[in-house]
Design an enzyme around this catalytic site. Sequence first.
Site, PDB file in Angstrom:
ATOM      1  N   HIS A  86      10.607   2.016   4.497  1.00 36.83           N
ATOM      2  CA  HIS A  86       9.772   1.386   3.507  1.00 36.83           C
ATOM      3  C   HIS A  86       9.498   0.076   4.218  1.00 36.83           C
ATOM      4  O   HIS A  86      10.345  -0.592   4.621  1.00 36.83           O
ATOM      5  CB  HIS A  86      10.188   1.329   1.855  1.00 36.83           C
ATOM      6  CG  HIS A  86       9.027   1.009   1.169  1.00 36.83           C
ATOM      7  ND1 HIS A  86       8.814  -0.364   0.907  1.00 36.83           N
ATOM      8  CD2 HIS A  86       8.092   1.496   0.127  1.00 36.83           C
ATOM      9  CE1 HIS A  86       7.715  -0.494  -0.075  1.00 36.83           C
ATOM     10  NE2 HIS A  86       7.558   0.834  -0.347  1.00 36.83           N
ATOM     11  N   GLU A 150       1.539   4.495   4.494  1.00 37.24           N
ATOM     12  CA  GLU A 150       1.295   3.259   3.430  1.00 37.24           C
ATOM     13  C   GLU A 150       1.129   1.959   4.164  1.00 37.24           C
ATOM     14  O   GLU A 150       1.855   1.290   4.675  1.00 37.24           O
ATOM     15  CB  GLU A 150       2.730   3.280   2.695  1.00 37.24           C
ATOM     16  CG  GLU A 150       2.562   2.316   1.367  1.00 37.24           C
ATOM     17  CD  GLU A 150       3.675   2.316   0.638  1.00 37.24           C
ATOM     18  OE1 GLU A 150       3.664   2.373  -0.475  1.00 37.24           O
ATOM     19  OE2 GLU A 150       5.074   2.454   1.149  1.00 37.24           O
TER      20      GLU A 150
END
Length: 224
Positions: A86, A150
């Site tokens: 992430h 993302e």
Amino acid sequence: MNKLIVLNHKMAFSYDDLYKYISELNDINKSFVVLPSYTYLKEFCMLCNYPIGSQNVSKFMDNNHTSQISALQLKNIGVNYALIGHSECRKEFNETNIDIKQKVVKCLENNIIPIICVGEKKGEDVIFVIEEQLNLIKDIDSSNIVVVYEPVWAIGTGEFPLMKEIDTVIKYIRNSFKKSIKVLYGGSVNKDNIADILMITDGILVGSKSANISFVKDLVKEIE
């Protein structure tokens, strides 16, 4: 094909709110993967109807690493997925692409499905960045991994790429692997764009708003 909806709670919830959330989530019949805070992993594994994932995992397996949680430990309590790479971890914990590959390997060795995040910062060349982020894992059996596109600049900002831009990146990621692979999108997903996103992806990753059960229900209504 069922679309995968990954709920990344980050550091959300007080203990008192936990059981109400789980109860209401259990009443929704969708393909969720829930990523609670580490402190609530066991409760979710015991009480939630859906597969549970961790928000990270150690690249180490032996006992001599303070503050780390191994893939084996996660598997032993019933964890099925692990979020890896992430952008917050890349930035705040200085995770490298080598670290991420090591974590992916440890997950696969312990039958945990890695959910690998990739994405560019504002102004960066998206294909160049993603090629670099995927380079070390392209030869891994992609039937057992999930990749999330993302864009860093879209996380929690309300900013959103054009659908054709998302489509281009999703196709690039799929074509980067020898076998078919699930590719999700994350970054400012809401009830107004979720249906369009799911038309060109295999699912979505929702961040801190996913700890709000009303927000989750609103998203689900748009895809029923």
